[in-house]
Scaffold this motif. Structure first.
Motif, PDB file in Angstrom:
ATOM      1  N   ARG A 302     130.788 -30.172 -56.443  1.00 32.98           N
ATOM      2  CA  ARG A 302     131.819 -29.311 -57.043  1.00 32.98           C
ATOM      3  C   ARG A 302     132.762 -30.152 -57.887  1.00 32.98           C
ATOM      4  O   ARG A 302     133.101 -29.800 -59.020  1.00 32.98           O
ATOM      5  CB  ARG A 302     132.608 -28.598 -55.942  1.00 32.98           C
ATOM      6  CG  ARG A 302     133.791 -27.809 -56.464  1.00 32.98           C
ATOM      7  CD  ARG A 302     134.694 -27.318 -55.368  1.00 32.98           C
ATOM      8  NE  ARG A 302     135.384 -28.395 -54.679  1.00 32.98           N
ATOM      9  CZ  ARG A 302     136.515 -28.272 -54.002  1.00 32.98           C
ATOM     10  NH1 ARG A 302     137.093 -27.084 -53.913  1.00 32.98           N
ATOM     11  NH2 ARG A 302     137.074 -29.295 -53.407  1.00 32.98           N
ATOM     12  N   ALA A 303     133.167 -31.319 -57.327  1.00 32.02           N
ATOM     13  CA  ALA A 303     134.085 -32.197 -58.069  1.00 32.02           C
ATOM     14  C   ALA A 303     133.421 -32.669 -59.354  1.00 32.02           C
ATOM     15  O   ALA A 303     134.046 -32.680 -60.427  1.00 32.02           O
ATOM     16  CB  ALA A 303     134.479 -33.382 -57.196  1.00 32.02           C
ATOM     17  N   LEU A 304     132.142 -32.993 -59.242  1.00 32.89           N
ATOM     18  CA  LEU A 304     131.411 -33.478 -60.415  1.00 32.89           C
ATOM     19  C   LEU A 304     131.394 -32.403 -61.513  1.00 32.89           C
ATOM     20  O   LEU A 304     131.742 -32.652 -62.667  1.00 32.89           O
ATOM     21  CB  LEU A 304     129.992 -33.831 -59.950  1.00 32.89           C
ATOM     22  CG  LEU A 304     128.982 -34.504 -60.862  1.00 32.89           C
ATOM     23  CD1 LEU A 304     127.851 -35.086 -59.999  1.00 32.89           C
ATOM     24  CD2 LEU A 304     128.393 -33.596 -61.894  1.00 32.89           C
ATOM     25  N   VAL A 305     131.021 -31.182 -61.121  1.00 32.30           N
ATOM     26  CA  VAL A 305     130.845 -30.112 -62.115  1.00 32.30           C
ATOM     27  C   VAL A 305     132.197 -29.638 -62.662  1.00 32.30           C
ATOM     28  O   VAL A 305     132.385 -29.550 -63.884  1.00 32.30           O
ATOM     29  CB  VAL A 305     130.064 -28.924 -61.497  1.00 32.30           C
ATOM     30  CG1 VAL A 305     130.081 -27.708 -62.408  1.00 32.30           C
ATOM     31  CG2 VAL A 305     128.641 -29.340 -61.205  1.00 32.30           C
ATOM     32  N   VAL A 306     133.148 -29.364 -61.770  1.00 33.51           N
ATOM     33  CA  VAL A 306     134.438 -28.846 -62.255  1.00 33.51           C
ATOM     34  C   VAL A 306     135.125 -29.920 -63.117  1.00 33.51           C
ATOM     35  O   VAL A 306     135.693 -29.616 -64.172  1.00 33.51           O
ATOM     36  CB  VAL A 306     135.342 -28.402 -61.081  1.00 33.51           C
ATOM     37  CG1 VAL A 306     136.730 -28.021 -61.571  1.00 33.51           C
ATOM     38  CG2 VAL A 306     134.701 -27.228 -60.349  1.00 33.51           C
ATOM     39  N   GLY A 307     135.024 -31.187 -62.685  1.00 32.72           N
ATOM     40  CA  GLY A 307     135.605 -32.287 -63.472  1.00 32.72           C
ATOM     41  C   GLY A 307     135.009 -32.306 -64.874  1.00 32.72           C
ATOM     42  O   GLY A 307     135.733 -32.378 -65.874  1.00 32.72           O
ATOM     43  N   GLU A 384     120.703 -33.616 -62.377  1.00 28.20           N
ATOM     44  CA  GLU A 384     120.563 -32.368 -63.147  1.00 28.20           C
ATOM     45  C   GLU A 384     121.931 -31.819 -63.546  1.00 28.20           C
ATOM     46  O   GLU A 384     122.122 -31.339 -64.661  1.00 28.20           O
ATOM     47  CB  GLU A 384     119.839 -31.308 -62.310  1.00 28.20           C
ATOM     48  CG  GLU A 384     118.343 -31.456 -62.295  1.00 28.20           C
ATOM     49  CD  GLU A 384     117.696 -30.341 -61.487  1.00 28.20           C
ATOM     50  OE1 GLU A 384     116.791 -29.686 -62.009  1.00 28.20           O
ATOM     51  OE2 GLU A 384     118.108 -30.134 -60.321  1.00 28.20           O
ATOM     52  N   LEU A 385     122.868 -31.901 -62.615  1.00 30.48           N
ATOM     53  CA  LEU A 385     124.201 -31.359 -62.900  1.00 30.48           C
ATOM     54  C   LEU A 385     124.876 -32.162 -64.016  1.00 30.48           C
ATOM     55  O   LEU A 385     125.479 -31.590 -64.930  1.00 30.48           O
ATOM     56  CB  LEU A 385     125.068 -31.377 -61.634  1.00 30.48           C
ATOM     57  CG  LEU A 385     124.605 -30.404 -60.532  1.00 30.48           C
ATOM     58  CD1 LEU A 385     125.399 -30.624 -59.250  1.00 30.48           C
ATOM     59  CD2 LEU A 385     124.740 -28.954 -60.989  1.00 30.48           C
ATOM     60  N   GLU A 386     124.751 -33.490 -63.949  1.00 30.37           N
ATOM     61  CA  GLU A 386     125.364 -34.331 -64.994  1.00 30.37           C
ATOM     62  C   GLU A 386     124.754 -34.021 -66.353  1.00 30.37           C
ATOM     63  O   GLU A 386     125.456 -33.847 -67.344  1.00 30.37           O
ATOM     64  CB  GLU A 386     125.166 -35.818 -64.660  1.00 30.37           C
ATOM     65  CG  GLU A 386     126.244 -36.335 -63.721  1.00 30.37           C
ATOM     66  CD  GLU A 386     125.870 -37.656 -63.066  1.00 30.37           C
ATOM     67  OE1 GLU A 386     124.986 -38.365 -63.579  1.00 30.37           O
ATOM     68  OE2 GLU A 386     126.473 -37.959 -62.015  1.00 30.37           O
ATOM     69  N   GLU A 387     123.434 -33.934 -66.373  1.00 29.16           N
ATOM     70  CA  GLU A 387     122.738 -33.667 -67.633  1.00 29.16           C
ATOM     71  C   GLU A 387     123.107 -32.266 -68.154  1.00 29.16           C
ATOM     72  O   GLU A 387     123.371 -32.093 -69.344  1.00 29.16           O
ATOM     73  CB  GLU A 387     121.218 -33.808 -67.394  1.00 29.16           C
ATOM     74  CG  GLU A 387     120.317 -33.353 -68.528  1.00 29.16           C
ATOM     75  CD  GLU A 387     120.403 -34.214 -69.792  1.00 29.16           C
ATOM     76  OE1 GLU A 387     120.900 -35.354 -69.700  1.00 29.16           O
ATOM     77  OE2 GLU A 387     119.994 -33.718 -70.877  1.00 29.16           O
ATOM     78  N   ALA A 388     123.155 -31.271 -67.254  1.00 28.50           N
ATOM     79  CA  ALA A 388     123.477 -29.899 -67.689  1.00 28.50           C
ATOM     80  C   ALA A 388     124.888 -29.853 -68.268  1.00 28.50           C
ATOM     81  O   ALA A 388     125.120 -29.209 -69.309  1.00 28.50           O
ATOM     82  CB  ALA A 388     123.350 -28.934 -66.510  1.00 28.50           C
ATOM     83  N   CYS A 389     125.838 -30.531 -67.617  1.00 29.16           N
ATOM     84  CA  CYS A 389     127.220 -30.511 -68.120  1.00 29.16           C
ATOM     85  C   CYS A 389     127.310 -31.229 -69.465  1.00 29.16           C
ATOM     86  O   CYS A 389     128.045 -30.800 -70.361  1.00 29.16           O
ATOM     87  CB  CYS A 389     128.173 -31.161 -67.109  1.00 29.16           C
ATOM     88  SG  CYS A 389     128.381 -30.149 -65.634  1.00 29.16           S
ATOM     89  N   GLN A 390     126.543 -32.306 -69.605  1.00 29.27           N
ATOM     90  CA  GLN A 390     126.520 -33.031 -70.875  1.00 29.27           C
ATOM     91  C   GLN A 390     125.990 -32.124 -71.995  1.00 29.27           C
ATOM     92  O   GLN A 390     126.557 -32.035 -73.083  1.00 29.27           O
ATOM     93  CB  GLN A 390     125.645 -34.286 -70.710  1.00 29.27           C
ATOM     94  CG  GLN A 390     125.624 -35.208 -71.920  1.00 29.27           C
ATOM     95  CD  GLN A 390     127.031 -35.566 -72.390  1.00 29.27           C
ATOM     96  OE1 GLN A 390     127.849 -36.030 -71.581  1.00 29.27           O
ATOM     97  NE2 GLN A 390     127.342 -35.301 -73.653  1.00 29.27           N
ATOM     98  N   ARG A 391     124.904 -31.410 -71.681  1.00 29.37           N
ATOM     99  CA  ARG A 391     124.326 -30.510 -72.692  1.00 29.37           C
ATOM    100  C   ARG A 391     125.302 -29.386 -73.035  1.00 29.37           C
ATOM    101  O   ARG A 391     125.415 -28.980 -74.195  1.00 29.37           O
ATOM    102  CB  ARG A 391     123.025 -29.897 -72.168  1.00 29.37           C
ATOM    103  CG  ARG A 391     121.896 -30.894 -72.088  1.00 29.37           C
ATOM    104  CD  ARG A 391     120.623 -30.119 -71.782  1.00 29.37           C
ATOM    105  NE  ARG A 391     119.581 -30.954 -71.232  1.00 29.37           N
ATOM    106  CZ  ARG A 391     118.429 -30.486 -70.759  1.00 29.37           C
ATOM    107  NH1 ARG A 391     118.186 -29.194 -70.785  1.00 29.37           N
ATOM    108  NH2 ARG A 391     117.512 -31.292 -70.279  1.00 29.37           N
ATOM    109  N   LEU A 392     125.984 -28.879 -72.029  1.00 30.67           N
ATOM    110  CA  LEU A 392     126.955 -27.802 -72.276  1.00 30.67           C
ATOM    111  C   LEU A 392     128.073 -28.323 -73.176  1.00 30.67           C
ATOM    112  O   LEU A 392     128.509 -27.638 -74.117  1.00 30.67           O
ATOM    113  CB  LEU A 392     127.509 -27.293 -70.932  1.00 30.67           C
ATOM    114  CG  LEU A 392     128.590 -26.233 -70.970  1.00 30.67           C
ATOM    115  CD1 LEU A 392     128.148 -24.987 -71.739  1.00 30.67           C
ATOM    116  CD2 LEU A 392     128.991 -25.797 -69.541  1.00 30.67           C
TER     117      LEU A 392
END
Ligand SMILES: Cc1ncc(COP(=O)(O)O)c(C=O)c1O
Length: 401
Positions: A302-307, A384-392
């Motif tokens: 959660r911290a990773l994604v919301v951050g 996957e979460l890091e890559e998805a946030c980067q793409r977003l």
């Protein structure tokens, strides 16, 4: 020739399923799709569950199971309510279903007549209004406000109660916002319910173990035991125990309602797969440490994604208190154009463009009755979460007026 019934013909495909299907199509074409669209834990089911299922077969329990559920599982569920919720329930208040979804289906089929109203605070999990409509129910939405932490306000609920209201649906921790209700919220809602004795409450607590920052889930039944004959709790093995494919959910409610739900299930699917029931007993009886470990991982993610989302200009993101979804707002980006030339008229167009151009599958908030938002599941690996946030982030950077 096949002609769908009128009820089914007007029922839309849930956006969660539609997005996941399009993501699968793109994947099959070789596109590097990351799907954050489904509420599917990415952990294996507990080893104890596998052993429990095998033991069930070896014991020869392969015949038709009792419709309400096998006794060892009903007992394990009663013990779960004692251990996790401090609630004493009898076995005839319980039933086992084919996932929490079937428990909801059973309850609405058992109780709704044409035109009966079901109050659903928005944002809501897509299935409540859709299942209610299958039985002639009329969903009545109450918008929760972001500034209230997406928690329904008791007075807003009071305003929409009519003589036709049959149900109020509460789902906390909430899918899609992660909101949790505090004792004061539940007490205020209980007060409204005491003035409306014809209204039942469906309390979907399937994310109860997934709460963050040291918070704990509290059930309406803890706060208002005097309303016990009107509260139906929905829960199941899917989320906390990473057992989505086992299809085991359960319901706890007043005996006459549970009896009616058993009648529905007896005429549809009958009892639940014996192996899955054996596995569920073992998972519930195991130390809850495994569930805690998964919760800690979700909290870290959660911290990773919301951050990461909060770094993206144009998105706003509240901190989810539970479940495993982030629900960023998109209002600053609506009406603009993506790098691929798509006009982002609403959150559906935004989610489609994000999938087609950046290969990240999400679900538009309007599917949950509250847009323009996106729901991103953080039940996925860190990479996957890091890559998805980067793409977003790159996708949003490419948006122009
Ligand atoms: C809020 C909520 N309730 C119930 C369910 C149903 O889960 P299952 O049918 O797998 O038990 C889900 C699944 O996504 C959910 O998000």
């Amino acid at each position: 020739m096949f002609k769908p019934s009128q009820r089914l013909a007007t029922l839309p495909t849930p956006a969660t399923i539609a997005m996941a299907a399009r993501a699968r199509e793109l994947k099959a074409q070789g596109k590097p799709v990351i799907s954050l669209a489904l509420g599917q834990p990415d952990f294996p089911s507990p080893a104890a569950a596998l052993d429990g299922a095998v033991a069930e077969v070896k014991a020869g329990h392969t015949g038709y199971p009792p419709i309400p559920g096998q006794k060892p599982l009903l007992e394990a569920i009663a013990e779960k309510f004692r251990r996790d919720n401090g609630l004493e329930v009898s076995l005839d208040q319980l039933m086992v279903c084919n996932g929490g979804k079937q428990a909801i289906f059973n309850a609405f089929m058992a109780s709704l007549d044409e035109g009966d109203e079901v109050i659903v605070p928005a944002p809501y999990w897509v299935s409540y209004p859709l299942i209610a409509r299958m039985f002639g129910g009329v969903p009545v939405e109450v918008a929760c406000r972001e500034e209230d932490g997406f928690r329904p306000q008791a007075e807003a609920i009071r305003k929409v109660i009519t003589p036709r209201t049959r149900w109020l649906v509460l789902n906390f921790p909430n899918n899609p916002t992660g909101a949790i209700l505090e004792r004061a919220d539940l007490e205020a809602i209980a007060a409204v319910l005491r003035d409306a004795p014809h209204v039942m409450v469906m309390s979907d607590e399937i994310y109860e173990h997934l709460t963050f920052d040291g918070r704990h889930h509290l059930s309406l039944l803890n706060v208002a035991p005097d309303l016990a004959d009107r509260i139906l709790i929905i829960n199941g093995m899917s989320k906390a125990y990473a057992m989505t494919g086992w299809r085991v959910g359960f319901a706890c409610g007043p005996v006459p309602l549970i009896k009616a739900m058993i009648k529905v299930q007896g005429n549809t699917t009958s009892g639940i797969c014996t192996l899955a029931q054996g596995g569920s007993v073992a998972a519930l009886q195991e130390d809850i440490a495994g569930v805690r470990a998964m919760r800690e991982t979700y909290e870290r993610r959660r911290a990773l994604v919301v951050g990461a989302l909060r770094q993206i200009q144009g998105l706003s993101c509240a901190i989810p208190q539970g479940a495993f979804y982030a629900y960023p707002g998109l209002s600053a980006l609506i009406g603009k154009k993506s790098a691929g030339g798509r006009v982002l008229n609403d959150d559906v167009a935004f989610a489609e463009a994000l999938l087609e151009e950046a290969h990240v599958a999400t679900v538009p908030g309007s599917a949950f009755g509250y847009g323009p938002h996106l729901r991103l599941s953080f039940a996925a690996s860190d990479a996957e979460l890091e890559e998805a946030c980067q793409r977003l982030a790159t996708f949003v950077q490419g948006i122009t007026d």
